[in-house]
Design a protein around this motif. Structure first.
Motif, short mmCIF file in Angstrom:
data_model
loop_
_atom_site.label_atom_id
_atom_site.label_comp_id
_atom_site.label_asym_id
_atom_site.label_seq_id
_atom_site.Cartn_x
_atom_site.Cartn_y
_atom_site.Cartn_z
N PRO A 132 0.78 -1.06 0.05
CA PRO A 132 0.07 -0.01 0.00
C PRO A 132 0.72 1.49 -0.15
N ASP A 133 2.07 1.45 0.86
CA ASP A 133 2.79 2.45 0.67
C ASP A 133 3.39 2.87 -0.56
N SER A 134 3.87 1.83 -1.27
CA SER A 134 4.46 2.00 -2.45
C SER A 134 3.45 2.50 -3.51
N GLN A 135 2.23 1.89 -3.37
CA GLN A 135 1.13 2.24 -4.63
C GLN A 135 0.72 3.69 -4.17
N GLN A 136 0.90 4.38 -2.83
CA GLN A 136 0.30 5.65 -2.42
C GLN A 136 1.46 6.56 -3.12
N LEU A 137 2.65 6.03 -3.30
CA LEU A 137 3.76 7.07 -3.60
C LEU A 137 3.56 7.07 -5.18
N ILE A 138 3.36 6.16 -5.80
CA ILE A 138 3.35 6.17 -7.15
C ILE A 138 1.81 6.80 -7.58
N HIS A 139 0.95 6.71 -7.09
CA HIS A 139 -0.34 7.74 -7.30
C HIS A 139 -0.15 8.88 -7.12
N GLN A 140 0.69 9.25 -5.86
CA GLN A 140 1.10 10.83 -5.77
C GLN A 140 1.86 11.45 -6.95
N TRP A 141 2.50 10.73 -7.25
CA TRP A 141 3.72 11.06 -8.31
C TRP A 141 2.86 11.26 -9.52
N VAL A 142 1.98 10.29 -10.18
CA VAL A 142 1.26 10.33 -11.33
C VAL A 142 0.17 11.40 -11.24
N ASP A 143 -0.39 11.72 -10.22
CA ASP A 143 -1.18 12.83 -10.00
C ASP A 143 -0.62 14.17 -10.24
N GLN A 144 0.73 14.32 -10.10
CA GLN A 144 1.52 15.48 -10.44
C GLN A 144 1.72 15.79 -11.70
N ILE A 145 1.49 14.89 -12.50
CA ILE A 145 1.76 15.30 -14.02
C ILE A 145 0.72 16.04 -14.49
N PRO A 146 1.02 17.13 -15.10
CA PRO A 146 -0.09 18.09 -15.69
C PRO A 146 -0.94 17.37 -16.71
N PRO A 147 -2.22 17.58 -16.78
CA PRO A 147 -2.91 16.75 -18.06
C PRO A 147 -2.31 17.40 -19.22
N ALA A 148 -2.06 18.68 -19.52
CA ALA A 148 -1.31 19.03 -20.82
C ALA A 148 -0.27 18.18 -21.20
N VAL A 149 0.73 17.83 -20.13
CA VAL A 149 1.77 17.35 -20.33
C VAL A 149 1.55 15.70 -20.87
N ARG A 150 0.66 15.30 -20.20
CA ARG A 150 0.31 13.77 -20.44
C ARG A 150 -0.18 13.76 -22.00
N ALA A 151 -0.93 14.87 -22.44
CA ALA A 151 -1.52 14.59 -23.71
C ALA A 151 -0.48 14.95 -24.90
N THR A 152 0.72 15.22 -24.64
CA THR A 152 1.59 15.50 -25.65
C THR A 152 2.07 14.23 -26.30
N GLU A 153 2.28 14.49 -27.58
CA GLU A 153 2.78 13.13 -28.37
C GLU A 153 4.25 12.92 -27.79
N SER A 154 4.97 13.71 -27.19
CA SER A 154 6.19 13.60 -26.63
C SER A 154 6.43 12.95 -25.36
N PHE A 155 5.19 12.72 -24.61
CA PHE A 155 5.21 12.10 -23.35
C PHE A 155 5.79 11.03 -22.94
N CYS A 156 5.73 10.02 -23.91
CA CYS A 156 6.54 8.86 -23.58
C CYS A 156 8.11 9.05 -23.45
N TYR A 157 8.61 10.17 -23.58
CA TYR A 157 10.24 10.53 -23.38
C TYR A 157 9.93 11.92 -22.66
N SER A 158 9.10 12.09 -21.77
CA SER A 158 9.19 13.34 -21.20
C SER A 158 9.89 13.23 -19.84
#
Ligand code: NI
Length: 270
Positions: free
Chosen positions: A107-133
């Motif tokens: 659970p504590d590892s899951q929580q860390l990962i959720h926190q990190w992913v939540d920090q990514i701005p949606p506009a950044v996630r939407a870019t075509e270059s996200f997979c090497y951002s």
């Protein structure tokens, strides 16, 4: 995405990858000096299975550029699921995307990962270059160690974020070498360390694919509380064999890929 844009993205991914694996430039140069051109069999990407950043999300720009889904692969002992994408133009690399089944971690590892992913701005996630951002969070060395204790893959993602994990030289397209053994020998003679887990050559002609890989060199990575040296990226070599219909097998072999994942393993003897 146009073909030109796709090529630009692949070139940008290559330059990003070289930062994490400086040895790749040397290896690429060794083969380029002996061959008219090189074909990249596949690029491997890693991600978490959270919907905002999952395999399907990373696949989108490639699907839009004319790629389609190929095989799927299960790695239950590593909590990983993967698919590959392929293009009708066989000069274009396949894209092998794996995702970590986040809910299988503590659970504590899951929580860390959720926190990190939540920090990514949606506009950044939407870019075509996200997979090497790259990395969009600032983990501590303790966070890294905590993830490493249960998933080497999770720790790598925590440290590097969204980056190509490896590129792959297609041995079939080489004029200088025709077997994976001769490629491995050529590299070993030049002091390049290969991943020996389960033998240097993974897979077989009967399975349609033989693979080998370097062991990722350590590089310095900045954490919130200091810089540490950890394994970066590796280079892979693949020889493909024809199927019954005469066409080269274009898929992957689960057992081989499972051993190749260990090429970024901190704990592997070196
Ligand atoms: Ni690979």
């Amino acid at each position: 995405m146009t073909r030109d844009t796709l090529n630009q993205h692949i070139q940008a991914m290559w330059l990003d990858y070289l930062q994490l694996n400086p040895q790749a430039r040397l290896i690429h140069g060794l083969f380029l000096a002996r061959n008219t051109h090189l074909i990249n069999d596949h690029i491997a990407l890693r991600t978490f299975d959270l919907p905002e950043v999952d395999l399907a999300h990373l696949a989108q720009p490639f699907l839009a550029a004319g790629y389609s889904y190929g095989g799927e692969y299960h790695f239950p002992d590593k909590h990983l699921y993967a698919r590959h994408l392929q293009h009708s133009d066989q000069d274009l690399p396949k894209i092998f995307i794996s995702q970590l089944q986040t809910h299988k971690l503590q659970p504590d590892s899951q929580q860390l990962i959720h926190q990190w992913v939540d920090q990514i701005p949606p506009a950044v996630r939407a870019t075509e270059s996200f997979c090497y951002s790259g990395r969009h969070w600032n983990p501590s060395w303790h966070n890294y160690q905590q993830l490493l204790a249960e998933s080497e893959y999770a720790a790598w993602l925590a440290a590097f974020g969204f980056r190509p994990n490896h590129f792959t030289i297609l041995i079939n397209a080489l004029q200088s070498h025709d077997s994976i053994e001769s490629v491995n020998q050529f590299l070993s003679q030049r002091g390049i360390t290969l991943n020996n887990l389960g033998g240097t050559v993974k897979g077989s002609a009967a399975q349609g694919l033989e693979q080998s890989s370097t062991l990722a060199s350590r590089i310095n990575v900045r954490f919130s509380d200091g810089t540490h040296s950890i394994p970066g990226c590796y280079y892979e070599f693949a020889k493909r064999y024809p199927k019954a219909d005469g066409a080269l097998y274009q898929g992957f072999v689960t057992d081989s890929a499972s051993q190749i994942f260990h090429s970024t393993d901190n704990r592997q003897g070196r």
